[in-house]
Design a protein around this motif. Structure first.
Motif, mmCIF file in Angstrom:
data_model
loop_
_atom_site.group_PDB
_atom_site.id
_atom_site.type_symbol
_atom_site.label_atom_id
_atom_site.label_comp_id
_atom_site.label_asym_id
_atom_site.label_seq_id
_atom_site.Cartn_x
_atom_site.Cartn_y
_atom_site.Cartn_z
ATOM 1 N N ASP A 248 0.833 -1.208 0.000
ATOM 2 C CA ASP A 248 0.000 0.000 0.000
ATOM 3 C C ASP A 248 0.866 1.258 0.000
ATOM 4 O O ASP A 248 0.507 2.272 -0.620
ATOM 5 C CB ASP A 248 -0.926 -0.004 1.221
ATOM 6 N N ALA A 249 2.002 1.195 0.714
ATOM 7 C CA ALA A 249 2.840 2.392 0.842
ATOM 8 C C ALA A 249 3.750 2.604 -0.360
ATOM 9 O O ALA A 249 3.974 3.740 -0.787
ATOM 10 C CB ALA A 249 3.679 2.297 2.122
ATOM 11 N N TYR A 250 4.289 1.521 -0.939
ATOM 12 C CA TYR A 250 5.319 1.663 -1.980
ATOM 13 C C TYR A 250 4.876 1.191 -3.363
ATOM 14 O O TYR A 250 5.589 1.415 -4.347
ATOM 15 C CB TYR A 250 6.569 0.878 -1.574
ATOM 16 N N GLY A 251 3.746 0.523 -3.446
ATOM 17 C CA GLY A 251 3.278 0.057 -4.739
ATOM 18 C C GLY A 251 3.694 -1.379 -5.008
ATOM 19 O O GLY A 251 4.582 -1.935 -4.369
ATOM 20 N N HIS A 252 3.012 -1.969 -6.004
ATOM 21 C CA HIS A 252 3.242 -3.393 -6.288
ATOM 22 C C HIS A 252 4.589 -3.649 -6.959
ATOM 23 O O HIS A 252 5.163 -4.725 -6.792
ATOM 24 C CB HIS A 252 2.103 -3.939 -7.156
ATOM 25 N N VAL A 253 5.085 -2.677 -7.716
ATOM 26 C CA VAL A 253 6.415 -2.866 -8.335
ATOM 27 C C VAL A 253 7.474 -2.976 -7.247
ATOM 28 O O VAL A 253 8.337 -3.872 -7.260
ATOM 29 C CB VAL A 253 6.740 -1.711 -9.300
ATOM 30 N N ALA A 254 7.403 -2.090 -6.261
ATOM 31 C CA ALA A 254 8.346 -2.170 -5.137
ATOM 32 C C ALA A 254 8.106 -3.434 -4.329
ATOM 33 O O ALA A 254 9.044 -4.045 -3.799
ATOM 34 C CB ALA A 254 8.202 -0.935 -4.242
ATOM 35 N N GLY A 255 6.818 -3.853 -4.253
ATOM 36 C CA GLY A 255 6.517 -5.089 -3.536
ATOM 37 C C GLY A 255 7.162 -6.291 -4.196
ATOM 38 O O GLY A 255 7.686 -7.184 -3.517
ATOM 39 N N ASP A 256 7.109 -6.312 -5.548
ATOM 40 C CA ASP A 256 7.771 -7.428 -6.258
ATOM 41 C C ASP A 256 9.275 -7.409 -6.011
ATOM 42 O O ASP A 256 9.908 -8.458 -5.844
ATOM 43 C CB ASP A 256 7.487 -7.323 -7.762
ATOM 44 N N HIS A 257 9.844 -6.190 -6.003
ATOM 45 C CA HIS A 257 11.279 -6.079 -5.724
ATOM 46 C C HIS A 257 11.592 -6.562 -4.304
ATOM 47 O O HIS A 257 12.601 -7.253 -4.073
ATOM 48 C CB HIS A 257 11.724 -4.630 -5.893
ATOM 49 N N CYS A 258 10.725 -6.257 -3.378
ATOM 50 C CA CYS A 258 10.914 -6.709 -1.996
ATOM 51 C C CYS A 258 10.853 -8.231 -1.918
ATOM 52 O O CYS A 258 11.670 -8.866 -1.250
ATOM 53 C CB CYS A 258 9.848 -6.082 -1.104
#
Length: 523
Positions: A392-402
């Motif tokens: 929610d805070a960083y977006g799904h692209v950042a989530g995939d990177h995480c």
């Protein structure tokens, strides 16, 4: 972790049938070429050894001839000196005896071609009688090595000293001397026979050796007396550090060796021999290049012929390989496509970890293996803490990177080939650890937890400010009648306890007497 599956199209002997025609052709051509090269090598090595063996025999014979000649030369001088010393010690060398001694010295010197002259010195080193008509009245010889030797040693044996220039006429000579005593054995002087250096030079030249060959005569302490080729500055130098004197002579009085000269650095095959009667060493050597000159020519011609044959075989093979390469390429493309499909079917595309399908296959195999070997099987279930807040805070692209970064941390802690890291679903991962008890599983879990924290992935929605994971561990020894679902549920229960207890920790679920015990390990 490799999973063994049975190819339905595989038949007995299928491995041989699947051997590509291209590889078979290349293997055949390479074998033919290697056989040709191997035969060439064996033939050349055999001829090389034969050339060296012949050269060894020749150098040994040459050294033996040199030793015999040197021994005869010095023995004749020794016999002359012995007879003169016996005479002098009986009759003395007073004024009445000097004319007779001079004539005797002259006759003996003329009788032996190798002698430069014969000399008698008194106990002060002054000239008394020589084989020359005119007696030189110089400073004497008390500083000479041979005079000092006899002055300090009572031995009556002949002494051979380092080469020196005669003070009579400046000619290079090798001194052979004997001590003269009075009737009481006291030192009275020295009788010296000087052997011409030119005599040995002529003797060396009578042998046929190559331009880079060498011959030498030296004392056993390594002092060089005579050498071919003759270089005046080298006379008297020490060969003691050379391999002949340093290593070979202490072990054998005669032999052969291929070594580099300490004088000029040329590699030669040396035949050496130590004389029996005198402290002398002779050596004859031919250069390695000269010995192998004909062999080098033959080797070059043979190599050219074999290279042409190999080139012809290679060209034929190249044409043949090109004919089958298209078929092989198609087969390889099909195989790659099959492997790619298999990888897609068994691995997660985002993280590169195994997916649930491969996880289930591995569980079936490891349950059976653990039951057969009575070995412990462990499972770690882990979940990214507050991952929904992260998305929610960083977006799904950042989530995939995480997710990818956490997957790398998980995979980096799986050190054995048998360990299997799995993306179980969403932000949940699993690690299957064969032959690992609960303590080992907890150690790996803590390594994963710390590895994720060490990546310092910012997460404002986490109390720590960084991405963390919670982990649950469970281990048991399969019996063959176990439930895979129950195995996963218990590891998942341990994960739930870790999350319920505050997250960012590892929990262990064990069943003792039907009671569940929870252990947590905080950072």
């Amino acid at each position: 972790m490799p999973i063994l599956t049975q190819d339905p199209q595989q038949t007995p002997g299928g491995a041989l049938k699947r051997l590509s025609l291209l590889k078979a052709a290349v293997l055949f051509i390479a074998t033919v070429c290697l056989c040709l090269c191997g035969l060439l090598y064996l033939q050349l090595e055999q001829s090389r050894r034969h050339a060296l063996d012949v050269a060894q025999v020749a150098s040994s014979n040459l050294a033996r001839a040199m030793a015999q000649q040197a021994e005869d030369t010095f023995m004749k001088a020794d016999l002359v000196l012995t007879s003169l010393v016996d005479w002098i010690q009986v009759d003395g060398y007073g004024a009445a005896q000097k004319p007779r001694l001079q004539k005797t010295f002259a006759r003996r010197a003329q009788a032996l071609d190798q002698l430069h002259g014969i000399f008698l010195f008194d106990k002060q080193g002054q000239w008394v009688v020589t084989s020359f008509d005119d007696l030189t009245r110089g400073p004497g010889v008390s500083d000479r090595e041979y005079f000092t030797f006899h002055q300090q040693n009572a031995s009556t044996l002949a002494h051979i000293g380092p080469a020196l220039r005669s003070r009579e006429n400046g000619e290079w000579i090798i001194p052979v001397s004997k001590r003269v005593n009075d009737k009481n054995g006291n030192f009275q002087g020295v009788v010296l026979a000087g052997i011409k250096m030119a005599y040995f030079d002529q003797f060396f030249k009578s042998f046929s050796i190559d331009d880079n060959g060498s011959m030498f005569l030296a004392l056993t302490d390594g002092t060089l007396l005579a050498r071919r080729p003759f270089v005046e500055s080298q006379i008297g130098t020490s060969l003691a550090k050379g391999e002949i004197f340093h290593k070979l002579l202490p072990n054998a009085p005669a032999g052969n060796a291929m070594i580099s000269s300490v004088i000029d650095g040329v590699v030669r095959l040396y035949g050496y021999r130590q004389l029996d009667a005198y402290p002398l060493v002779v050596s004859a050597a031919s250069s390695r290049d000269s010995i192998l000159k004909d062999w080098y020519d033959t080797a070059f011609q043979s190599c050219v012929i074999v290279a042409l044959v190999v080139l012809g075989v290679g060209l034929f093979g190249w044409v043949f390989v090109r004919q089958v390469r298209v078929g092989v390429r198609v087969e390889a493309d099909l195989r790659k496509a099959k492997e790619a499909l298999k990888l897609i079917a068994t691995h997660d595309s985002l993280t590169g970890l195994a997916n649930r399908r491969l996880f289930e296959q591995a569980l079936d195999i490891e349950f059976g293996r653990g039951a057969r070997q009575s070995s412990s099987l462990s499972l770690i279930m882990l979940d990214i803490d507050y991952f929904k807040r992260y998305n929610d805070a960083y977006g799904h692209v950042a989530g995939d990177h995480c997710l990818a970064e956490v997957a790398r941390a998980v995979k980096g802690c799986c050190h054995r080939k048998a360990d299997l890291a799995v993306r179980y679903g969403g932000e949940e991962f699993a690690v299957l650890l064969p032959d690992t008890d609960i303590h080992g599983a907890l150690v790996i879990a803590e390594q994963i937890r710390r590895s994720v924290m060490d990546k310092n992935i910012n997460h404002n929605g986490s109390p720590t400010g960084y991405v963390t994971v919670s982990l649950g561990c469970y281990a048991f020894v399969p019996t063959g009648r176990d439930s895979i679902e129950l195995f996963i549920e218990r590891a998942d229960a341990a994960l739930y306890q870790a999350k319920h207890s505050g997250r960012n920790r590892s929990a262990v679920l064990s069943l003792e007497g039907g009671v569940e015990a929870l252990m947590r390990s905080d950072r």
